[in-house]
Design a protein around this motif. Structure first.
Motif, PDB file in Angstrom:
ATOM      1  N   ILE A  43       0.852  -1.192   0.000  1.00  0.00           N
ATOM      2  CA  ILE A  43       0.000   0.000   0.000  1.00  0.00           C
ATOM      3  C   ILE A  43       0.885   1.238   0.000  1.00  0.00           C
ATOM      4  CG2 ILE A  43      -1.663   1.344   1.368  1.00  0.00           C
ATOM      5  CD1 ILE A  43      -2.840  -1.417   2.283  1.00  0.00           C
ATOM      6  N   HIS A  44       1.942   1.221   0.811  1.00  0.00           N
ATOM      7  CA  HIS A  44       2.877   2.357   0.813  1.00  0.00           C
ATOM      8  C   HIS A  44       3.572   2.520  -0.540  1.00  0.00           C
ATOM      9  CE1 HIS A  44       2.237   3.308   4.920  1.00  0.00           C
ATOM     10  NE2 HIS A  44       2.930   2.308   5.431  1.00  0.00           N
ATOM     11  N   LEU A  45       3.931   1.431  -1.180  1.00  0.00           N
ATOM     12  CA  LEU A  45       4.564   1.538  -2.505  1.00  0.00           C
ATOM     13  C   LEU A  45       3.616   2.197  -3.504  1.00  0.00           C
ATOM     14  CD1 LEU A  45       6.434  -1.881  -2.741  1.00  0.00           C
ATOM     15  CD2 LEU A  45       7.451   0.379  -2.376  1.00  0.00           C
ATOM     16  N   ARG A  46       2.339   1.859  -3.425  1.00  0.00           N
ATOM     17  CA  ARG A  46       1.348   2.487  -4.315  1.00  0.00           C
ATOM     18  C   ARG A  46       1.210   3.971  -4.003  1.00  0.00           C
ATOM     19  NH1 ARG A  46      -3.198   0.215  -6.761  1.00  0.00           N
ATOM     20  NH2 ARG A  46      -1.806  -1.554  -7.058  1.00  0.00           N
ATOM     21  N   GLN A  47       1.179   4.318  -2.719  1.00  0.00           N
ATOM     22  CA  GLN A  47       1.107   5.723  -2.319  1.00  0.00           C
ATOM     23  C   GLN A  47       2.323   6.482  -2.844  1.00  0.00           C
ATOM     24  OE1 GLN A  47       1.060   4.972   1.870  1.00  0.00           O
ATOM     25  NE2 GLN A  47      -1.179   4.904   2.016  1.00  0.00           N
ATOM     26  N   GLU A  92      -5.395  -6.019   5.967  1.00  0.00           N
ATOM     27  CA  GLU A  92      -5.958  -7.365   6.103  1.00  0.00           C
ATOM     28  C   GLU A  92      -6.819  -7.753   4.897  1.00  0.00           C
ATOM     29  OE1 GLU A  92      -7.882  -7.981   9.853  1.00  0.00           O
ATOM     30  OE2 GLU A  92      -6.148  -7.297  10.987  1.00  0.00           O
ATOM     31  N   GLN A  93      -7.148  -6.782   4.054  1.00  0.00           N
ATOM     32  CA  GLN A  93      -7.975  -7.043   2.878  1.00  0.00           C
ATOM     33  C   GLN A  93      -7.092  -7.527   1.724  1.00  0.00           C
ATOM     34  OE1 GLN A  93     -10.740  -3.900   1.866  1.00  0.00           O
ATOM     35  NE2 GLN A  93     -10.516  -3.055   3.927  1.00  0.00           N
ATOM     36  N   LYS A  94      -7.263  -8.770   1.341  1.00  0.00           N
ATOM     37  CA  LYS A  94      -6.383  -9.385   0.351  1.00  0.00           C
ATOM     38  C   LYS A  94      -6.412  -8.700  -1.009  1.00  0.00           C
ATOM     39  CE  LYS A  94      -6.338 -13.806   2.618  1.00  0.00           C
ATOM     40  NZ  LYS A  94      -6.703 -15.203   2.601  1.00  0.00           N
ATOM     41  N   ASN A  95      -7.541  -8.150  -1.394  1.00  0.00           N
ATOM     42  CA  ASN A  95      -7.617  -7.527  -2.719  1.00  0.00           C
ATOM     43  C   ASN A  95      -7.756  -6.008  -2.658  1.00  0.00           C
ATOM     44  OD1 ASN A  95     -10.238  -7.451  -1.786  1.00  0.00           O
ATOM     45  ND2 ASN A  95     -11.146  -8.012  -3.736  1.00  0.00           N
ATOM     46  N   TYR A  96      -7.313  -5.418  -1.566  1.00  0.00           N
ATOM     47  CA  TYR A  96      -7.471  -3.968  -1.402  1.00  0.00           C
ATOM     48  C   TYR A  96      -6.842  -3.183  -2.543  1.00  0.00           C
ATOM     49  CZ  TYR A  96      -7.182   0.775   0.353  1.00  0.00           C
ATOM     50  OH  TYR A  96      -7.290   2.135   0.460  1.00  0.00           O
ATOM     51  N   LEU A  97      -5.650  -3.531  -2.951  1.00  0.00           N
ATOM     52  CA  LEU A  97      -4.982  -2.763  -4.005  1.00  0.00           C
ATOM     53  C   LEU A  97      -5.680  -2.899  -5.356  1.00  0.00           C
ATOM     54  CD1 LEU A  97      -1.225  -3.178  -3.094  1.00  0.00           C
ATOM     55  CD2 LEU A  97      -2.613  -1.116  -2.951  1.00  0.00           C
ATOM     56  N   LYS A  98      -6.449  -3.956  -5.535  1.00  0.00           N
ATOM     57  CA  LYS A  98      -7.203  -4.122  -6.785  1.00  0.00           C
ATOM     58  C   LYS A  98      -8.413  -3.207  -6.840  1.00  0.00           C
ATOM     59  CE  LYS A  98      -5.757  -8.838  -7.553  1.00  0.00           C
ATOM     60  NZ  LYS A  98      -6.145 -10.246  -7.578  1.00  0.00           N
ATOM     61  N   VAL A  99      -8.983  -2.890  -5.674  1.00  0.00           N
ATOM     62  CA  VAL A  99     -10.192  -2.059  -5.635  1.00  0.00           C
ATOM     63  C   VAL A  99      -9.913  -0.630  -5.160  1.00  0.00           C
ATOM     64  CG1 VAL A  99     -11.699  -4.049  -5.305  1.00  0.00           C
ATOM     65  CG2 VAL A  99     -10.830  -2.820  -3.306  1.00  0.00           C
ATOM     66  N   ARG A 100      -8.712  -0.391  -4.702  1.00  0.00           N
ATOM     67  CA  ARG A 100      -8.336   0.916  -4.162  1.00  0.00           C
ATOM     68  C   ARG A 100      -8.369   1.973  -5.258  1.00  0.00           C
ATOM     69  NH1 ARG A 100      -3.731   4.052  -3.982  1.00  0.00           N
ATOM     70  NH2 ARG A 100      -3.429   5.235  -2.066  1.00  0.00           N
ATOM     71  N   LYS A 101      -8.960   3.112  -4.921  1.00  0.00           N
ATOM     72  CA  LYS A 101      -8.963   4.249  -5.832  1.00  0.00           C
ATOM     73  C   LYS A 101      -7.715   5.091  -5.599  1.00  0.00           C
ATOM     74  CE  LYS A 101     -13.857   4.521  -6.525  1.00  0.00           C
ATOM     75  NZ  LYS A 101     -14.942   4.285  -5.651  1.00  0.00           N
ATOM     76  N   ALA A 102      -7.258   5.763  -6.643  1.00  0.00           N
ATOM     77  CA  ALA A 102      -6.084   6.623  -6.535  1.00  0.00           C
ATOM     78  C   ALA A 102      -6.308   7.693  -5.471  1.00  0.00           C
ATOM     79  CB  ALA A 102      -5.784   7.269  -7.884  1.00  0.00           C
TER      80      ALA A 102
END
Length: 110
Positions: A43-47, A92-102
């Protein structure tokens, strides 16, 4: 994503994301980094990518300094940084990065 185990075992830090790598505590080398911790760092890498890397670090340090000045507690300041709040709430959400908005971290500013 490559994980490097270079943080000293005596450190309280388990891992950190330094684009494009995850740096982990040497004490985790034998058992590996948990999937939850990896998701947190991803998540930090995406941020970091969203903020074009360098501005992420400037914002992160700046927000920590402001929050530390306000609450006088470095751990509380760390836990309330918007980037950390997003990562801790969603790791804890396994697919969070798939559904996360920018720019989702903006929701965690308070």
């Amino acid at each position: 994503m490559k994980v490097y185990y270079i943080i000293p075992a005596s450190s309280k830090v388990q891992a950190m994301a330094l684009w494009p790598f995850v740096i982990a505590n040497t004490s985790l080398r034998n058992r590996g980094v948990s999937m939850q911790l990896l998701r947190h760092e991803k998540i930090h890498l995406r941020q970091q990518l969203e903020l074009l890397i360098l501005p992420f670090y400037i914002w992160y340090i700046g927000e920590w300094l402001v929050r530390w000045w306000i609450c006088k507690d470095p751990n509380r300041a760390y836990r309330t940084i918007c980037f950390e709040r997003e990562a801790y709430i969603n790791d804890e959400q396994k697919n969070y990065l798939k559904v996360r908005k920018a720019w989702s971290f903006l929701k965690y500013l308070k």
